[in-house]
Design a protein around this motif. Structure first.
Motif, PDB file in Angstrom:
ATOM      1  N   GLU A  68       0.781  -1.302  -0.084  1.00 12.45           N
ATOM      2  CA  GLU A  68       0.114   0.027   0.018  1.00 12.45           C
ATOM      3  C   GLU A  68       0.957   1.309   0.098  1.00 12.45           C
ATOM      4  OE1 GLU A  68      -2.985   0.732   2.770  1.00 12.45           O
ATOM      5  OE2 GLU A  68      -4.159  -1.349   2.333  1.00 12.45           O
ATOM      6  N   CYS A  69       1.905   1.311   0.813  1.00 11.34           N
ATOM      7  CA  CYS A  69       2.702   2.553   1.006  1.00 11.34           C
ATOM      8  C   CYS A  69       3.756   2.486  -0.237  1.00 11.34           C
ATOM      9  CB  CYS A  69       3.586   2.554   2.260  1.00 11.34           C
ATOM     10  SG  CYS A  69       2.238   2.810   3.620  1.00 11.34           S
ATOM     11  N   HIS A  70       4.239   1.337  -0.505  1.00 17.58           N
ATOM     12  CA  HIS A  70       5.578   1.416  -1.279  1.00 17.58           C
ATOM     13  C   HIS A  70       5.267   0.788  -2.685  1.00 17.58           C
ATOM     14  CE1 HIS A  70       8.260   2.234   1.812  1.00 17.58           C
ATOM     15  NE2 HIS A  70       7.604   1.571   2.567  1.00 17.58           N
ATOM     16  N   GLY A  71       4.052   0.440  -2.982  1.00 21.90           N
ATOM     17  CA  GLY A  71       3.695   0.108  -4.551  1.00 21.90           C
ATOM     18  C   GLY A  71       4.098  -1.299  -4.724  1.00 21.90           C
TER      19      GLY A  71
ATOM     20  N   LEU B 228      -0.044   5.749  -0.573  1.00 20.80           N
ATOM     21  CA  LEU B 228       0.173   6.168   0.787  1.00 20.80           C
ATOM     22  C   LEU B 228       1.506   6.960   0.805  1.00 20.80           C
ATOM     23  CD1 LEU B 228      -1.538   3.718   2.870  1.00 20.80           C
ATOM     24  CD2 LEU B 228      -2.487   5.766   1.946  1.00 20.80           C
ATOM     25  N   GLY B 229       2.199   7.248  -0.250  1.00 17.64           N
ATOM     26  CA  GLY B 229       3.355   8.016  -0.005  1.00 17.64           C
ATOM     27  C   GLY B 229       4.579   7.329   0.445  1.00 17.64           C
ATOM     28  N   GLY B 230       4.769   5.978   0.444  1.00 18.45           N
ATOM     29  CA  GLY B 230       5.818   5.465   0.965  1.00 18.45           C
ATOM     30  C   GLY B 230       7.255   5.719   0.210  1.00 18.45           C
ATOM     31  N   ALA B 231       8.390   5.729   0.598  1.00 25.44           N
ATOM     32  CA  ALA B 231       9.527   5.791  -0.004  1.00 25.44           C
ATOM     33  C   ALA B 231       9.773   4.978  -1.128  1.00 25.44           C
ATOM     34  CB  ALA B 231      10.808   5.846   0.829  1.00 25.44           C
ATOM     35  N   PRO B 232      10.385   5.148  -2.064  1.00 26.84           N
ATOM     36  CA  PRO B 232      10.697   4.029  -3.114  1.00 26.84           C
ATOM     37  C   PRO B 232      11.547   3.230  -2.696  1.00 26.84           C
ATOM     38  CG  PRO B 232      10.689   6.508  -4.260  1.00 26.84           C
ATOM     39  CD  PRO B 232      10.638   6.617  -2.663  1.00 26.84           C
ATOM     40  N   LEU B 233      11.385   1.914  -2.980  1.00 23.05           N
ATOM     41  CA  LEU B 233      12.387   0.968  -2.583  1.00 23.05           C
ATOM     42  C   LEU B 233      13.102   0.262  -3.842  1.00 23.05           C
ATOM     43  CD1 LEU B 233      10.318  -0.873   0.233  1.00 23.05           C
ATOM     44  CD2 LEU B 233      12.143   0.928   0.363  1.00 23.05           C
ATOM     45  N   ARG B 234      12.889   1.102  -4.913  1.00 22.04           N
ATOM     46  CA  ARG B 234      13.519   0.953  -6.367  1.00 22.04           C
ATOM     47  C   ARG B 234      13.905   1.955  -7.136  1.00 22.04           C
ATOM     48  NH1 ARG B 234      10.404  -3.006 -10.473  1.00 22.04           N
ATOM     49  NH2 ARG B 234      12.348  -3.150 -11.729  1.00 22.04           N
TER      50      ARG B 234
ATOM     51  N   PRO C 176       5.217   2.186   9.970  1.00 18.63           N
ATOM     52  CA  PRO C 176       5.072   3.459  10.651  1.00 18.63           C
ATOM     53  C   PRO C 176       4.125   3.306  12.135  1.00 18.63           C
ATOM     54  CG  PRO C 176       4.997   3.836   8.140  1.00 18.63           C
ATOM     55  CD  PRO C 176       4.860   2.536   8.442  1.00 18.63           C
ATOM     56  N   ASP C 177       3.021   2.414  11.937  1.00 21.22           N
ATOM     57  CA  ASP C 177       2.194   2.517  12.744  1.00 21.22           C
ATOM     58  C   ASP C 177       2.710   1.418  13.952  1.00 21.22           C
ATOM     59  OD1 ASP C 177       1.584   0.249  11.191  1.00 21.22           O
ATOM     60  OD2 ASP C 177      -0.445   0.311  11.499  1.00 21.22           O
ATOM     61  N   ALA C 178       3.710   0.558  13.732  1.00 23.98           N
ATOM     62  CA  ALA C 178       4.278  -0.315  14.513  1.00 23.98           C
ATOM     63  C   ALA C 178       5.764  -0.669  14.420  1.00 23.98           C
ATOM     64  CB  ALA C 178       3.298  -1.648  14.578  1.00 23.98           C
ATOM     65  N   PRO C 179       6.560   0.259  14.386  1.00 26.19           N
ATOM     66  CA  PRO C 179       7.820  -0.034  14.387  1.00 26.19           C
ATOM     67  C   PRO C 179       8.463  -1.231  14.878  1.00 26.19           C
ATOM     68  CG  PRO C 179       7.815   2.222  14.527  1.00 26.19           C
ATOM     69  CD  PRO C 179       6.386   1.612  14.854  1.00 26.19           C
ATOM     70  N   GLY C 180       9.213  -2.008  14.386  1.00 27.84           N
ATOM     71  CA  GLY C 180       9.774  -3.391  14.755  1.00 27.84           C
ATOM     72  C   GLY C 180       8.756  -4.414  15.213  1.00 27.84           C
ATOM     73  N   ARG C 181       7.516  -4.410  14.284  1.00 28.97           N
ATOM     74  CA  ARG C 181       6.617  -5.348  14.612  1.00 28.97           C
ATOM     75  C   ARG C 181       6.946  -6.791  14.255  1.00 28.97           C
ATOM     76  NH1 ARG C 181       1.001  -4.880  10.884  1.00 28.97           N
ATOM     77  NH2 ARG C 181       0.299  -6.690  11.335  1.00 28.97           N
ATOM     78  N   PHE C 182       8.005  -6.864  13.154  1.00 26.43           N
ATOM     79  CA  PHE C 182       8.327  -8.084  12.419  1.00 26.43           C
ATOM     80  C   PHE C 182       9.718  -8.764  13.186  1.00 26.43           C
ATOM     81  CE2 PHE C 182       6.257  -5.704   9.349  1.00 26.43           C
ATOM     82  CZ  PHE C 182       5.125  -6.488   9.206  1.00 26.43           C
TER      83      PHE C 182
END
Length: 150
Positions: free
Chosen positions: A63-66, A74-80, A106-112
């Protein structure tokens, strides 16, 4: 000539010669080391890691990174692409891992788990055309020793 004087003089001359030779040798070594490029250990990943990372990415990040990793709705930074490469290529693999694990999602950093972040990072590296190889570590200290290079 005094025989003791000759022995003492010879010892001094030898000591000075030895010191000078050592200094020259160390200077040459330092120059050679300064010109040498540091050994780079490329960050690689396995196909299994990238596959697991793709599954997680599509579930949590798309959703954020496409879909194409170039930024989503949702405007996430490009990862490519150029923006991604200018930040991370030729830098330590730990940089990307730390950004991911400390700020994402962003809503739960470190979640994984650390291995979950390593899997998603493997997918990102794969999509950017980096080489497959040894498993990408999930330990940030080990990632400091790896460089993101093509």
């Amino acid at each position: 000539m005094n025989p003791d004087f000759n022995k003492t003089s010879m010892r001094q001359i030898m000591a000075v010669g030895l010191a000078a030779g050592t200094w020259l040798g160390l200077s040459a070594f330092a120059v050679a080391q300064g010109d040498a490029k540091p050994v780079e250990h490329p960050a690689t990943y396995t196909a299994d890691q990238a596959d697991r990372g793709e599954t997680a990415y599509k579930r949590y990040c798309v959703e954020c990174h496409g879909d194409d990793l170039r930024g989503g709705l949702l405007g996430g930074a490009p990862l490519r692409g150029q923006s991604f490469e200018s930040k991370y290529v030729e830098g330590p693999a730990s940089s990307l891992f730390e950004v991911m694990s400390e700020t994402m999602p962003p809503d739960a950093p470190g979640r994984f788990s650390a291995s979950g972040y390593a899997d998603m990072m493997a997918y990102i590296l794969k999509r950017n055309g980096f080489a497959e190889g040894a498993p990408l570590p999930s330990d940030v200290d080990a990632l400091y020793d790896l460089t993101i290079i093509k």
